[in-house]
Design a protein around this motif. Structure first.
Motif, short mmCIF file in Angstrom:
data_model
loop_
_atom_site.label_atom_id
_atom_site.label_comp_id
_atom_site.label_asym_id
_atom_site.label_seq_id
_atom_site.Cartn_x
_atom_site.Cartn_y
_atom_site.Cartn_z
N GLY A 68 0.83 -1.20 0.00
CA GLY A 68 0.00 0.00 0.00
C GLY A 68 0.86 1.24 0.00
O GLY A 68 2.06 1.18 0.32
N GLN A 95 -3.09 10.84 -3.15
CA GLN A 95 -3.56 9.59 -3.77
C GLN A 95 -3.22 8.41 -2.86
O GLN A 95 -2.24 8.43 -2.11
N TYR A 96 -4.05 7.33 -2.94
CA TYR A 96 -3.95 6.20 -2.03
C TYR A 96 -4.10 4.90 -2.80
O TYR A 96 -4.83 4.83 -3.79
N LYS A 97 -3.41 3.91 -2.30
CA LYS A 97 -3.50 2.60 -2.95
C LYS A 97 -3.23 1.50 -1.93
O LYS A 97 -2.27 1.56 -1.16
N PHE A 99 -3.15 -2.85 -2.12
CA PHE A 99 -3.28 -3.91 -3.11
C PHE A 99 -2.66 -5.21 -2.59
O PHE A 99 -1.87 -5.23 -1.66
N GLY A 277 -6.65 -4.42 -6.13
CA GLY A 277 -6.49 -3.42 -5.10
C GLY A 277 -7.65 -2.45 -5.00
O GLY A 277 -8.68 -2.57 -5.70
N TYR A 278 -7.45 -1.50 -4.15
CA TYR A 278 -8.46 -0.46 -3.89
C TYR A 278 -7.72 0.83 -3.67
O TYR A 278 -6.75 0.88 -2.90
N GLY A 279 -8.14 1.90 -4.37
CA GLY A 279 -7.42 3.14 -4.19
C GLY A 279 -8.07 4.30 -4.93
O GLY A 279 -9.09 4.16 -5.59
N ARG A 280 -7.42 5.43 -4.82
CA ARG A 280 -7.85 6.64 -5.53
C ARG A 280 -6.61 7.31 -6.11
O ARG A 280 -5.70 7.69 -5.36
N ALA A 282 -8.17 4.63 -9.22
CA ALA A 282 -7.95 3.23 -9.59
C ALA A 282 -7.33 3.23 -10.98
O ALA A 282 -6.49 4.07 -11.28
N TYR A 293 -9.83 -2.42 -8.33
CA TYR A 293 -9.26 -2.68 -9.65
C TYR A 293 -8.52 -4.02 -9.60
O TYR A 293 -8.23 -4.57 -8.54
#
Length: 418
Positions: A68, A95-97, A99, A277-280, A282, A293
């Motif tokens: 992440g 921004q964030y991620k 996965f 994963g999941y984030g902003r 994607a 995603y």
């Protein structure tokens, strides 16, 4: 005649009159090794090797990774268009991620295979180091086993001397009773009997100490009447089969496998992977919302930085091999030198034993003549004791040289590994 009966009793009758324990040098080697505390490491080394190989094998299994990140960037991608009634949202600079990824190696240059082989060789090296240490036990057992044998032979010979002195005392007492010899002549022989008893006491104490130490090594009480069988004297072999040579071979294999692993690590790597994963943002870079995603495919990677140190690491391994070769050559040189010295010692003892037997024959004849002369009163008891002791010394020399020959043969076998 009495001497023959005494020897017959000790050599033939005693072993069968009692259910005595019998020990060979080979049995003592085996029992000492199985009883030695260091032997417990053998099982530990085997388990450690199995665990290491199992861990290396897991390098071929699918690899799972969770990761992440949270970032803030100075600028974001923007669409340089402006249309009436349509607004394109600008991405956030924070921004964030989060996965997770599963990957399966298709090709890694043989790293896993070489790693398993290296762990296997490392385990065998450690096992052989243990064998080398355990092999040194044979020297200790040789000292105790043959020391006990020598002391027993010396006690038997001392008992024979007592018989000779007692026989002389009986004759001189008859002369004293007849008035043809002085009482002091008998006292000389009685004092010599006491000296012989003292010697036997000392030998018995030394024998007990040797048996006790031998018993500690083999984890078994060695009684006073236990029979230690003399090993057969064999023709010395010049072939060297020491466990150290196997250790050198395994260490060379370790270097060879390390070189193969070094080459494997600089090869490219190909793998399948799936990441979710999941984030902003994607995968849709035009949508400024948190979303899920996934992505999958084939990945190729090649760590070129391995080439920076490859040649130096190869040279280090070459130096290790050269050092190992030098150690092996030194070991063989010293071993051959020791074998040559031991061959000379064996030959010398064989020649001494032949001379000892001739001396004993002559000394026995002189003693028998002295016995007759003592009975006739033509020599003193001191003269008789001197001849008895001279024969005893000749027999003690034979016993010593025969035992030394057994020890020299055992040392030669230890040095050669045969």
């Amino acid at each position: 005649m009495k001497r023959i009966v005494f020897l017959f009793f000790h050599v033939l009758i005693v072993p069968y009159a009692f259910a005595q324990e019998r020990l060979t040098i080979g049995e003592c080697y085996e029992r000492a090794e199985s009883n030695y505390p260091l032997i417990r490491q053998r099982e530990l080394i085997a388990k450690s090797k199995a665990y290491s190989i199992e861990n290396a094998s897991k390098g071929a299994l699918p690899q799972i990774m969770i990761g992440g990140q949270a970032t803030y960037q100075s600028d974001v991608t923007q669409v340089p268009l402006s249309m009436p009634g349509m607004e394109i949202e600008t991405l956030s600079k924070d921004q964030y991620k989060l996965f997770g990824e599963i990957s399966q190696t298709l090709y890694n240059g043989g790293v896993v295979r070489q790693q398993k082989q290296l762990e296997e060789v490392n385990g065998r090296v450690e096992e052989q180091k243990l064998e080398v240490e355990l092999y040194q036990l044979k020297n200790r057992i040789n000292e105790l086993f043959f020391g006990t044998l020598l002391i027993r032979e010396q006690i038997i010979q001392s008992e024979l001397v007592k018989q000779d002195i007692a026989s002389g005392l009986k004759k001189i007492e008859a002369s004293i009773a007849n008035g043809t010899a002085l009482k002091s002549a008998g006292d000389v022989l009685r004092a010599e009997l006491l000296k012989t008893d003292q010697r036997i006491i000392e030998l018995q104490a030394a024998g007990e100490a040797y048996r006790e130490m031998l018993g500690l090594f083999i984890n078994q009480q060695v009684s006073e009447d236990a029979i230690l069988e003399k090993p057969q004297s064999e023709t010395p072999s010049q072939e060297i089969n020491r466990p150290e040579l196997t250790l050198y071979t395994l260490q060379q294999q370790n270097i060879d496998v390390s070189r193969a692993l070094l080459s494997a690590r600089k090869r490219p790597k190909i793998e399948l992977f799936v990441q979710g994963g999941y984030g902003r943002p994607a995968l849709n870079m035009l949508r400024n919302d948190f979303d899920t995603y996934y992505i999958g495919g084939v990945r190729f990677s090649w760590m070129l930085s391995g080439f920076y140190t490859f040649e130096k690491e190869k040279q280090i391994l070459d130096l290790r091999r050269q050092s190992l070769d030098a150690q092996k050559e030194t070991f063989l040189f010293n071993t051959r030198l020791t074998l040559g010295q031991q061959d000379t010692e064996v030959t010398k003892l064989q020649r001494l034993i032949a001379v000892d037997r001739d001396i004993i024959t002559l000394r026995t004849q002189v003693k028998q003549t002295a016995s007759v002369q003592l009975e006739q009163g033509t020599i003193t008891s001191t003269d008789y004791v001197r001849e008895v002791n001279a024969e005893d010394q000749a027999r003690q020399n034979l016993v010593l040289h025969e035992t030394q020959l057994l020890v020299a043969s055992a040392k030669h076998q230890f040095t050669s590994g045969n």
